[in-house]
Structures are given as structure tokens and as C-alpha cells.
Enzyme design. Structure first.
Site, short mmCIF file in Angstrom:
data_model
loop_
_atom_site.label_atom_id
_atom_site.label_comp_id
_atom_site.label_asym_id
_atom_site.label_seq_id
_atom_site.Cartn_x
_atom_site.Cartn_y
_atom_site.Cartn_z
N GLU A 39 0.60 -0.87 0.15
CA GLU A 39 0.10 0.53 -0.55
C GLU A 39 0.75 1.49 0.29
O GLU A 39 1.59 1.08 0.93
CB GLU A 39 -1.12 -0.59 1.54
N ARG A 265 5.59 -12.88 9.99
CA ARG A 265 5.94 -11.97 9.81
C ARG A 265 7.54 -11.23 10.92
O ARG A 265 7.58 -11.86 11.05
CB ARG A 265 5.01 -10.50 9.80
N LYS A 275 4.54 1.19 10.07
CA LYS A 275 4.65 2.38 8.85
C LYS A 275 4.32 3.48 9.02
O LYS A 275 4.64 4.52 9.95
CB LYS A 275 4.07 1.99 7.32
P1 ATP Z 1 -0.17 -1.56 6.88
O1 ATP Z 1 -1.25 -1.96 6.01
O2 ATP Z 1 -0.71 -1.26 8.48
O3 ATP Z 1 0.37 0.15 5.90
P2 ATP Z 1 2.08 -3.28 6.39
O4 ATP Z 1 3.79 -3.02 5.99
O5 ATP Z 1 0.74 -4.90 5.96
O6 ATP Z 1 1.17 -2.16 7.28
P3 ATP Z 1 1.48 -3.28 3.12
O7 ATP Z 1 2.07 -2.00 2.09
O8 ATP Z 1 -0.10 -3.50 2.73
O9 ATP Z 1 2.38 -2.59 4.72
O10 ATP Z 1 2.86 -4.67 2.90
C1 ATP Z 1 2.82 -5.25 1.44
C2 ATP Z 1 3.21 -6.74 1.65
O11 ATP Z 1 4.35 -7.26 2.84
C3 ATP Z 1 1.82 -7.42 2.35
O12 ATP Z 1 2.24 -8.22 1.64
C4 ATP Z 1 1.89 -7.91 3.81
O13 ATP Z 1 2.24 -8.77 4.01
C5 ATP Z 1 4.33 -7.69 3.71
N1 ATP Z 1 4.79 -7.32 5.00
C6 ATP Z 1 4.62 -6.58 5.97
N2 ATP Z 1 5.01 -6.43 6.75
C7 ATP Z 1 6.17 -7.04 6.69
C8 ATP Z 1 6.81 -7.98 7.55
N3 ATP Z 1 6.89 -7.39 9.04
N4 ATP Z 1 7.16 -8.82 7.13
C9 ATP Z 1 6.98 -9.53 5.83
N5 ATP Z 1 5.88 -8.97 5.49
C10 ATP Z 1 5.57 -8.42 5.49
#
Ligand code: ATP
Ligand code: MG
Length: 565
Positions: A39, A265, A275
Site C-alpha cells: 500500500e 511476518r 509504517k
Molecule cells: P499497513 O498495511 O499497516 O500499512 P503493512 O506493513 O502491512 O502495513 P503493506 O504495504 O500492506 O504494509 O505490505 C505489503 C506486503 O508486505 C504485504 O503482503 C505484507 O503482508 C508484507 N509485509 C508487511 N510487513 C511485513 C513484515 N514485517 N514481514 C514480512 N512481510 C511483511
């Protein structure tokens, strides 16, 4: 900590790769298609790097492809700056989506049509409850939810209201479109989840075309289906969303049937991977921006001097599991040192200079001495360093009154100047405050290159720079952003920020070659650590960031782990 499992998990393929291999073997899929779906509401961090290495890595290994898809369904928080940064970061990590760049917003028209499809089928309705009321009706883990009074609206009325939502007739938050599934479901995600909300906000890509936007849940699986994604890999918090993911796929005329798989994760000690919190650090001015070298963002890591190769090594080393754990940040640093020890050229830099005058060295003489670029890699060749009567050494390499285990320079003692000569300290010059400001030494002309013909071997070898052949520089020393391995565990993340995470040194002196070092190239300052030029470097004012010190704590932690078991 589950570091014990790391070694064994690396030996065999992880469970996701096993599933992919089996699906290809059995003919369920002819080719594997994955996606990385950020995102664009912030910069990518090392946790995302794990997901990127997994999704792009699987596509590479199995001869498939990986899409980069922006999950841009919330215009309130999304910005073009983030989109650009994300693309740059994925590329820097060494991956390429080719022509497969997509946006959930590319599918807004199709998603809307599918929402209408659900309404026509009696499987979605417009709800006038407020967000608070919807939450209150949803029930809890132990109590079933209650139906909204609007749940029984006629299909005609729902079609009319949903269309008027799209037309912009209603203000934000007054109505939503919900799926009609089961308010008593044991899975809260199936209690009539929201599919569309009203947001009168301009979108970075679609501008003012829309004022209703799909939720993540409604957009994600359908986007996967449109793109022909075979394995939709996400983190464990989406495990409970999978029944909903499948419900949409079953109830909509989608062109393909993707499946969702979840993995743990990445969590790292001394690090926060949220984030929202990282954005706060940036907005509050507590760091030098998203790419501050202390930030766990990919751009921060890059600015810090970590090589992309080390991040990929790290992702391979931690593997992919189905159980949450915290990885020791020392393991990431170990991977960085592994790459840099092989690849980084060695240079001389003196961070806190102390002047040395070599009394018996001829005034005005300059010698060119050969110095190895990288003792680990003879192919890296040699460079020339200049030696003269006045040089600088590290202040902490001298003690007037040394304790027992201090083997470096002291009055009357001989040390080796690397690649140059053996020198002996004959006296000190002090300022009015009694502080040592200069050393008077003599050198042994027979020890050129650093070896004595009579075989005497000083206990210490020091780095140095010649006074007339050096360039002043600023050096920024970085350390962990947080004081504790579990930031925030005491209740206040900000209170755990380390006041010593950045130390800026002016008046450092470096080898002239370093003034020409391009950004992005990390070198070893001998005996001090790995350093790289900061993008703020200017001609005449080079700035270096300390990437890491030389001490590898991971090796020690691992050895200790073996003792314990
Ligand atoms: P948010 O949704 O709160 O903005 P997010 O870290 O989930 O934060 P995304 O941009 O939705 O952000 O993440 C993109 C991809 O990265 C998703 O598939 C998510 O599952 C993966 N991802 C995010 N954080 C981690 C992590 N700490 N370890 C592994 N994969 C992650
Ligand atoms: Mg997310």
C-alpha cells in the site's frame, strides 16, 4: 527467539516453496504467478524486503513471474512520493517486475461491477449505520453479531442507493456497502464485512473519478484473480481473512481462482516495523527522513551502506515459517558484514586525529607506499598511500599512562604504522590545559613496509594519514535506534529511542581517494568499521555514514546458543 530453527529451515525448501513445487508437479498450475502488493502509504522496510524476496524469489526459482501491485484503495493516506520510492526500493533489491506493474485502482470499474453483481444476487446491501454502530453490531469473539436494520433492504433499493453513493450524493461515512454473509459466524471477518465506503477524496491515480472506494478485503483477492495470481502470499494476520477471500472468489464470476497462503511476518530486535510509527518519527523530526540511516526502511538501509545482496542473504537465512518469532538484528548485521568483508575496499581514515611528528624523517620528503585494497581479495589490487614527516593517528591509539592491556602507542613504546614504518614515541606536547596535542616520534628507516629486518614485532599496528595528503570529512556514527531489544515493551516507544543512535564527528581526516567515492559504495575504514558516503556529501565536504563496526556479535550469539543446547 527461534534462531535455533534457522539453520535447519535453510537446508530444505520452506513450506510455501513446497506447495508451489507440488502445484507445478501435479499440473494444478502450469506456471507460478505471485505478486508483491504494497500500500503506497509509506516507505518499504526490511519486513517488506522479506516479502519481496519471497514473492520475486519464488517466481525466479520456478520460472514464473511476480507482479508489483500497488494496493491503492485508500486515497486518504497514499501519495505519489511513496509509489516512486517503492519502485526504486524493489529495483534496488535486485528484482524486476518487467511489464507487470499494476494498481488495484486499475480495477476500480471491474470491482464496482462485481459489487453490483453481489447486490443483484442478494449478497450485498447498503447499510446506513454509522461506523460506531456497525462495530457495536458486530459482536465479539464470544458473542454473535446482530443484524443491521438495513440488512433486509430490497435489491432495487440497494442498487439505487449504491449507484447514488457512487454519484456522490451522500457525505463521507453516511453509508457503506456490506456483503450479506453471516452475522453469527464464528469468524468476525464474515459478519457482513464492508465492501465500499464513501470517501470524497482525490486519488493519486484516478483523481476525482471516484468517491466510493473498495476495502482491502474486497479489492485484494479480486485483483489477484484478475491478474491470474496462483499463490497469493501474505502475512499471518490475514489468516482469518482467508474464508472471506475464498467467499468472494466463489461468489463472483472471476477469471481465475487464486489461493492465499500466510507466513510469519519479520520481527527484528531493536527495531520497529510499523509504517505508522516510522511515519511519526519522520513527521516529528526525530530522524533525518524516511531514509535516515537508522531507519529500518529499505531506503534507510541503502543510505546506511548495507548492500542489497546482504538483504537477500538475510531473507534466505531467516527462511519462511508459519510461526511468529523475533529475529536478532545481529543476524542481519552478520549478513551485511559477510558481504562487505568480501567486497569492501580498505581505506585509511582517522576519526579523532592526534598529530604525530616523526623527528628523524626528512622534512619535505614524501614516500609512496603500496597498500592492499582488500586483503580478502587479491584481485582488488593495491593503491598508493603517501607518507611524510607529519601524520595523524587516532587519538584513542595513544595513552600517556597506559593500563596493562593497552598495547598501542605510549611514551617509549614502538608500534607499526600499517604499510609504512615502525615508530617509537619519544615525547608529547601538551597545551595549556595539559591535554596532549602532539606526539614526537622517531621511525626506523629499515622497516619500510612495516617489517623489521631483525624480526621484532610490535604488538599494535595503527592506521594513519599523512598531514599533507588527507581530506577533512564529517563522519556520522550510527547505532541502534532503540535502547532495548523489545522497543515499546515498557509502554512508550518514544521513550525507548536511543539518544546515542547518531553521533556526528567533524574534523575527521580521510585518505584523498575517499573524497571521490561514489554514493552507494561502502568501504572499510581500517580498524574502525564499514562506512559509505552520505548523499549529503558535497565537493569539499565529504560526509560518511558508519554502516557497521567490525565486531560481529552474531557469531558470538550463535556459539553461545550451541553451548546452551
Ligand atoms: P499497513 O498495511 O499497516 O500499512 P503493512 O506493513 O502491512 O502495513 P503493506 O504495504 O500492506 O504494509 O505490505 C505489503 C506486503 O508486505 C504485504 O503482503 C505484507 O503482508 C508484507 N509485509 C508487511 N510487513 C511485513 C513484515 N514485517 N514481514 C514480512 N512481510 C511483511
Ligand atoms: Mg497491509
Amino acid at each position: 527467539m527461534s534462531t535455533d530453527t534457522v539453520g535447519s529451515e535453510r537446508e530444505r525448501a520452506d513450506f510455501i516453496r513446497e506447495i508451489v513445487a507440488e502445484d507445478l508437479r501435479s499440473g494444478k498450475h502450469r506456471t507460478v504467478v505471485t505478486r508483491f502488493p504494497p500500500e503506497p502509504n509509506g516507505y518499504l522496510h526490511i519486513g517488506h524486503a522479506k516479502s519481496i524476496c519471497l514473492n520475486f524469489g519464488i517466481a525466479q526459482e520456478f520460472g514464473g513471474r511476480c507482479h508489483l501491485r500497488f494496493d491503492d484503495t485508500n486515497p486518504m493516506k497514499e501519495e505519489q512520493e511513496y509509489i516512486d520510492a517503492i519502485e526504486a526500493d524493489v529495483r534496488w533489491l535486485g528484482f524486476d517486475w518487467g511489464e507487470h506493474l499494476y494498481h488495484a485502482s486499475d480495477y476500480f470499474e471491474q470491482l464496482y461491477a462485481w459489487a453490483v453483481h453481489l447486490v443483484r444476487a442478494g449478497k450485498a446491501y447498503v447499510d446506513d449505520l454509522s461506523a460506531d454502530e456497525i462495530r457495536e453490531h458486530r459482536g465479539t469473539l464470544t458473542e454473535p453479531g446482530r443484524d443491521s436494520p438495513y440488512r433486509t433492504r430490497s435489491i432495487e433499493e440497494n442498487l439505487d442507493l449504491f449507484e447514488r453513493m457512487r454519484e456522490g450524493e451522500f457525505p463521507d461515512g453516511t453509508r457503506v456497502l456490506r456483503a450479506k454473509i453471516d452475522m453469527a459466524s464464528g469468524n468476525i471477518n464474515l459478519r457482513d464485512p464492508v465492501l465500499y465506503r464513501i470517501l470524497h477524496a482525490a486519488h493519486p491515480r484516478t483523481g476525482d473519478a471516484w468517491c466510493v472506494y473498495p476495502t482491502y478485503d474486497f479489492a485484494h483477492g479480486q485483483s489477484d484473480a484478475i491478474e491470474g495470481i496462483t499463490h497469493s502470499i501474505c502475512t499471518l494476520e490475514f489468516e482469518d481473512h482467508r474464508p472471506l477471500y475464498d467467499w468472494f472468489i466463489e461468489n463472483l464470476p472471476v477469471p481465475s481462482r487464486p489461493r492465499q497462503y500466510e507466513f510469519a511476518r519479520l520481527n527484528l530486535s531493536y527495531t520497529v516495523l510499523s509504517k505508522r510509527f516510522l511515519l511519526r518519527l519522520v513527521n516529528d523530526g526525530r530522524v533525518r527522513g524516511w531514509d535516515d540511516p537508522r531507519m529500518p526502511t529499505i531506503s534507510g538501509i541503502r543510505r546506511r551502506g548495507y548492500p542489497a545482496e546482504a538483504i537477500r542473504d538475510f531473507a534466505a537465512m531467516i527462511g519462511v515459517a508459519k510461526r511468529d518469532s523475533v529475529v536478532d538484528v545481529a543476524m542481519l548485521e552478520h549478513c551485511v558484514r559477510g558481504v562487505l568483508n568480501r567486497k569492501a575496499v580498505r581505506r585509511f581514515a582517522v576519526l579523532r586525529p592526534l598529530k604525530v611528528v616523526i623527528e628523524n624523517y626528512p622534512k619535505g620528503q614524501v614516500e609512496e607506499l603500496g597498500a592492499a585494497n582488500n586483503p580478502e581479495d587479491p584481485a582488488a589490487g593495491t593503491r598508493t598511500v603517501r607518507f611524510s614527516r607529519e601524520i595523524w593517528i587516532e587519538r584513542e591509539d595513544f595513552m600517556e599512562d597506559p593500563p596493562k592491556k593497552f598495547y598501542r602507542l605510549a611514551p617509549g613504546r614502538e608500534v607499526r604504522l600499517r604499510y609504512a614504518y615502525l615508530v617509537t614515541c619519544r615525547g608529547v606536547v601538551k597545551d595549556a590545559a595539559g591535554e596532549v596535542v602532539e606526539l614526537r616520534c622517531t621511525y626506523d628507516p629499515a622497516t619500510r613496509g612495516g617489517d623489521a629486518p631483525d624480526g621484532r614485532r610490535p604488538k599494535a599496528t595503527l592506521h594513519w594519514v599523512a598531514a599533507a595528503h588527507t581530506v577533512p570529512a564529517e563522519v556520522r556514527l550510527y547505532d541502534h535506534l532503540f535502547t532495548r531489544p523489545d522497543p515499546g515493551a515498557g509502554g512508550d516507544l518514544l521513550a525507548d529511542l536511543s539518544p546515542k543512535s547518531e553521533e556526528v564527528l567533524g574534523g575527521c581526516l580521510v585518505e584523498p581517494l575517499l573524497a571521490e567515492l561514489p554514493a552507494g559504495e561502502t568501504v572499510q575504514f581500517e580498524r574502525l568499521g564499514y562506512f559509505c558516503p552520505d548523499p549529503e556529501s558535497k565537493p569539499g565536504h565529504p560526509v560518511f555514514n558508519r554502516t557497521l563496526t567490525l565486531k560481529d556479535t552474531w557469531v558470538r550469539i550463535q556459539a553461545k546458543g550451541r553451548e546452551d543446547t
